[in-house]
Write a protein that holds these residues in place. Sequence first.
Motif, PDB file in Angstrom:
ATOM      1  N   SER A  14       0.831  -1.206   0.000  1.00  0.00           N
ATOM      2  CA  SER A  14       0.000   0.000   0.000  1.00  0.00           C
ATOM      3  C   SER A  14       0.864   1.254   0.000  1.00  0.00           C
ATOM      4  CB  SER A  14      -0.941   0.004   1.207  1.00  0.00           C
ATOM      5  OG  SER A  14      -0.217   0.087   2.424  1.00  0.00           O
ATOM      6  N   ASN A  15       2.012   1.183   0.674  1.00  0.00           N
ATOM      7  CA  ASN A  15       2.919   2.333   0.661  1.00  0.00           C
ATOM      8  C   ASN A  15       3.495   2.581  -0.726  1.00  0.00           C
ATOM      9  OD1 ASN A  15       3.690   3.780   3.361  1.00  0.00           O
ATOM     10  ND2 ASN A  15       3.304   1.670   3.931  1.00  0.00           N
ATOM     11  N   PHE A  16       3.801   1.506  -1.448  1.00  0.00           N
ATOM     12  CA  PHE A  16       4.294   1.671  -2.812  1.00  0.00           C
ATOM     13  C   PHE A  16       3.231   2.335  -3.685  1.00  0.00           C
ATOM     14  CE2 PHE A  16       7.265  -1.974  -1.870  1.00  0.00           C
ATOM     15  CZ  PHE A  16       8.420  -1.215  -1.950  1.00  0.00           C
ATOM     16  N   VAL A  17       1.983   1.878  -3.542  1.00  0.00           N
ATOM     17  CA  VAL A  17       0.895   2.440  -4.345  1.00  0.00           C
ATOM     18  C   VAL A  17       0.648   3.898  -3.974  1.00  0.00           C
ATOM     19  CG1 VAL A  17      -1.572   2.281  -4.858  1.00  0.00           C
ATOM     20  CG2 VAL A  17      -0.198   0.191  -4.688  1.00  0.00           C
ATOM     21  N   LEU A  18       0.589   4.181  -2.682  1.00  0.00           N
ATOM     22  CA  LEU A  18       0.356   5.557  -2.234  1.00  0.00           C
ATOM     23  C   LEU A  18       1.500   6.474  -2.664  1.00  0.00           C
ATOM     24  CD1 LEU A  18      -1.013   4.869   1.358  1.00  0.00           C
ATOM     25  CD2 LEU A  18      -2.301   5.797  -0.584  1.00  0.00           C
ATOM     26  N   PHE A  19       2.714   5.941  -2.626  1.00  0.00           N
ATOM     27  CA  PHE A  19       3.857   6.747  -3.042  1.00  0.00           C
ATOM     28  C   PHE A  19       3.733   7.120  -4.519  1.00  0.00           C
ATOM     29  CE2 PHE A  19       8.190   7.367  -4.575  1.00  0.00           C
ATOM     30  CZ  PHE A  19       8.711   8.227  -3.608  1.00  0.00           C
ATOM     31  N   ALA A  20       3.323   6.153  -5.339  1.00  0.00           N
ATOM     32  CA  ALA A  20       3.173   6.418  -6.766  1.00  0.00           C
ATOM     33  C   ALA A  20       2.050   7.408  -7.042  1.00  0.00           C
ATOM     34  CB  ALA A  20       2.906   5.113  -7.507  1.00  0.00           C
ATOM     35  N   LEU A  21       0.978   7.380  -6.234  1.00  0.00           N
ATOM     36  CA  LEU A  21      -0.184   8.234  -6.483  1.00  0.00           C
ATOM     37  C   LEU A  21      -0.050   9.623  -5.889  1.00  0.00           C
ATOM     38  CD1 LEU A  21      -3.100   5.690  -5.831  1.00  0.00           C
ATOM     39  CD2 LEU A  21      -2.288   6.536  -8.046  1.00  0.00           C
ATOM     40  N   LEU A  22       0.569   9.724  -4.720  1.00  0.00           N
ATOM     41  CA  LEU A  22       0.506  10.979  -3.965  1.00  0.00           C
ATOM     42  C   LEU A  22       1.823  11.715  -3.840  1.00  0.00           C
ATOM     43  CD1 LEU A  22      -1.818   9.803  -1.024  1.00  0.00           C
ATOM     44  CD2 LEU A  22      -2.463  11.064  -3.093  1.00  0.00           C
ATOM     45  N   PHE A  23       2.945  11.040  -4.088  1.00  0.00           N
ATOM     46  CA  PHE A  23       4.223  11.737  -3.889  1.00  0.00           C
ATOM     47  C   PHE A  23       4.483  12.673  -5.055  1.00  0.00           C
ATOM     48  CE2 PHE A  23       8.804  12.294  -3.928  1.00  0.00           C
ATOM     49  CZ  PHE A  23       9.056  12.541  -2.574  1.00  0.00           C
ATOM     50  N   ASP A  24       4.785  13.924  -4.722  1.00  0.00           N
ATOM     51  CA  ASP A  24       5.108  14.908  -5.763  1.00  0.00           C
ATOM     52  C   ASP A  24       6.552  15.350  -5.618  1.00  0.00           C
ATOM     53  OD1 ASP A  24       4.672  16.092  -3.352  1.00  0.00           O
ATOM     54  OD2 ASP A  24       3.538  17.796  -4.111  1.00  0.00           O
ATOM     55  N   GLY A  25       7.171  15.564  -6.726  1.00  0.00           N
ATOM     56  CA  GLY A  25       8.563  15.987  -6.704  1.00  0.00           C
ATOM     57  C   GLY A  25       9.488  14.854  -7.092  1.00  0.00           C
ATOM     58  N   ASN A  43       2.935  16.034   2.852  1.00  0.00           N
ATOM     59  CA  ASN A  43       1.958  15.717   3.896  1.00  0.00           C
ATOM     60  C   ASN A  43       0.862  14.760   3.428  1.00  0.00           C
ATOM     61  OD1 ASN A  43       3.250  17.311   5.791  1.00  0.00           O
ATOM     62  ND2 ASN A  43       2.119  19.157   5.209  1.00  0.00           N
ATOM     63  N   ALA A  44       0.455  14.865   2.168  1.00  0.00           N
ATOM     64  CA  ALA A  44      -0.619  14.004   1.667  1.00  0.00           C
ATOM     65  C   ALA A  44      -0.202  12.541   1.732  1.00  0.00           C
ATOM     66  CB  ALA A  44      -0.991  14.395   0.237  1.00  0.00           C
ATOM     67  N   PHE A  45       1.005  12.255   1.227  1.00  0.00           N
ATOM     68  CA  PHE A  45       1.486  10.879   1.268  1.00  0.00           C
ATOM     69  C   PHE A  45       1.719  10.414   2.698  1.00  0.00           C
ATOM     70  CE2 PHE A  45       5.229   8.118   1.687  1.00  0.00           C
ATOM     71  CZ  PHE A  45       4.714   6.969   1.134  1.00  0.00           C
ATOM     72  N   ALA A  46       2.329  11.262   3.528  1.00  0.00           N
ATOM     73  CA  ALA A  46       2.620  10.886   4.912  1.00  0.00           C
ATOM     74  C   ALA A  46       1.336  10.573   5.673  1.00  0.00           C
ATOM     75  CB  ALA A  46       3.396  11.998   5.606  1.00  0.00           C
ATOM     76  N   PHE A  47       0.313  11.427   5.494  1.00  0.00           N
ATOM     77  CA  PHE A  47      -0.953  11.208   6.193  1.00  0.00           C
ATOM     78  C   PHE A  47      -1.618   9.913   5.726  1.00  0.00           C
ATOM     79  CE2 PHE A  47      -5.579  11.616   6.354  1.00  0.00           C
ATOM     80  CZ  PHE A  47      -5.766  11.843   7.714  1.00  0.00           C
ATOM     81  N   ALA A  48      -1.649   9.705   4.401  1.00  0.00           N
ATOM     82  CA  ALA A  48      -2.286   8.500   3.858  1.00  0.00           C
ATOM     83  C   ALA A  48      -1.553   7.241   4.309  1.00  0.00           C
ATOM     84  CB  ALA A  48      -2.322   8.570   2.333  1.00  0.00           C
ATOM     85  N   SER A  49      -0.222   7.286   4.307  1.00  0.00           N
ATOM     86  CA  SER A  49       0.562   6.138   4.724  1.00  0.00           C
ATOM     87  C   SER A  49       0.324   5.801   6.192  1.00  0.00           C
ATOM     88  CB  SER A  49       2.049   6.407   4.489  1.00  0.00           C
ATOM     89  OG  SER A  49       2.844   5.331   4.948  1.00  0.00           O
ATOM     90  N   ILE A  50       0.300   6.836   7.034  1.00  0.00           N
ATOM     91  CA  ILE A  50       0.071   6.626   8.463  1.00  0.00           C
ATOM     92  C   ILE A  50      -1.342   6.099   8.707  1.00  0.00           C
ATOM     93  CG2 ILE A  50      -0.147   7.801  10.692  1.00  0.00           C
ATOM     94  CD1 ILE A  50       2.152   9.641   9.745  1.00  0.00           C
ATOM     95  N   ALA A  51      -2.325   6.641   7.972  1.00  0.00           N
ATOM     96  CA  ALA A  51      -3.716   6.212   8.149  1.00  0.00           C
ATOM     97  C   ALA A  51      -3.887   4.743   7.765  1.00  0.00           C
ATOM     98  CB  ALA A  51      -4.641   7.089   7.312  1.00  0.00           C
ATOM     99  N   VAL A  52      -3.326   4.359   6.628  1.00  0.00           N
ATOM    100  CA  VAL A  52      -3.420   2.962   6.195  1.00  0.00           C
ATOM    101  C   VAL A  52      -2.675   2.064   7.181  1.00  0.00           C
ATOM    102  CG1 VAL A  52      -2.740   1.314   4.410  1.00  0.00           C
ATOM    103  CG2 VAL A  52      -3.741   3.511   3.764  1.00  0.00           C
ATOM    104  N   GLY A  53      -1.517   2.505   7.626  1.00  0.00           N
ATOM    105  CA  GLY A  53      -0.753   1.732   8.604  1.00  0.00           C
ATOM    106  C   GLY A  53      -1.512   1.541   9.899  1.00  0.00           C
ATOM    107  N   PHE A  54      -2.213   2.583  10.342  1.00  0.00           N
ATOM    108  CA  PHE A  54      -2.992   2.496  11.580  1.00  0.00           C
ATOM    109  C   PHE A  54      -4.115   1.473  11.436  1.00  0.00           C
ATOM    110  CE2 PHE A  54      -6.664   3.754  14.123  1.00  0.00           C
ATOM    111  CZ  PHE A  54      -6.097   3.808  15.392  1.00  0.00           C
ATOM    112  N   ILE A  55      -4.812   1.503  10.305  1.00  0.00           N
ATOM    113  CA  ILE A  55      -5.918   0.567  10.088  1.00  0.00           C
ATOM    114  C   ILE A  55      -5.409  -0.873  10.059  1.00  0.00           C
ATOM    115  CG2 ILE A  55      -7.657  -0.195   8.423  1.00  0.00           C
ATOM    116  CD1 ILE A  55      -7.935   2.773   7.607  1.00  0.00           C
TER     117      ILE A  55
END
Length: 262
Positions: free
Chosen positions: A134-145, A164-176
């Motif tokens: 999920s982190n790989f997918v979120l990184f591809a979708l949300l990481f800018d730069g 922040n968008a990627f960090a928040f999404a990664s933490i949220a998915v990790g928490f779940i």
Amino acid sequence: MEPTSVAADVAAEEIIVNQINLSHPWEWINKGWRDMMNARRHSFTYGAVIVLISGLMTLGLMREGLFYIVPFLAAGFYLLAPIIGLGLYQMSARLEANEPVQFCSALEAWRRNQAQLGVITAGLLIIMQLWMMSNFVLFALLFDGMHPPLENFFGSVFLSGQHNAFAFASIAVGFILAWVAYAISAISVPMLIDRKVDGFTAIRTSVKAVLQNWVPMTFWAVLIVCFIGLGLATFYIGLALMMPLLGHATWHAYRDLVPREQ
């Protein structure tokens, strides 16, 4: 304070789960400390082996220039901790039965119900893989730069405040996923070495115990995170104390949450 049994409106084969309160996690810690002191030689040796393996893995990653993976492995440690503590549960079971304690309790515990313990282990490994994927997918979708340098990946992505968008999404998915892992493994592993039940029954009982006692079990989860976090923050040295303490305490959590077989 003794927990009181409550019958759930479920099928007859469902295992009853006790109702507990916020005082019980502290009681588990106290009982865990007592077991750790009663089996101190074996408990601390067990903890020292965990420290040694963790340190060697980290040194190996540093030697290969992969230190950026260490924070993710630390998160994985939380997910696999219920299995890592297998031998500690068996030590507490032996102390409870007034039987001699052995260091090889992990192998003894595994042999008692190895096929079903494999189900729990596989489930936790799948959750760990889902978290990484999920982190790989979120990184591809949300990481800018530009792609951050690998040697400073964690700091550049999670601590810089620029993604922040990627960090928040990664933490949220990790928490779940962490909560799911906690729910299925809170008491399922000690239950499998204590009873001849299948893995899915143990998982169902563990989830039921967490949901039925969500306030004290959430508090217990917070204590686990803090205690293991202290161990990780001391370059693993503190795990020699924290893992045995939590392992023995988890056995008493199981004892309080699930009535004994008659």
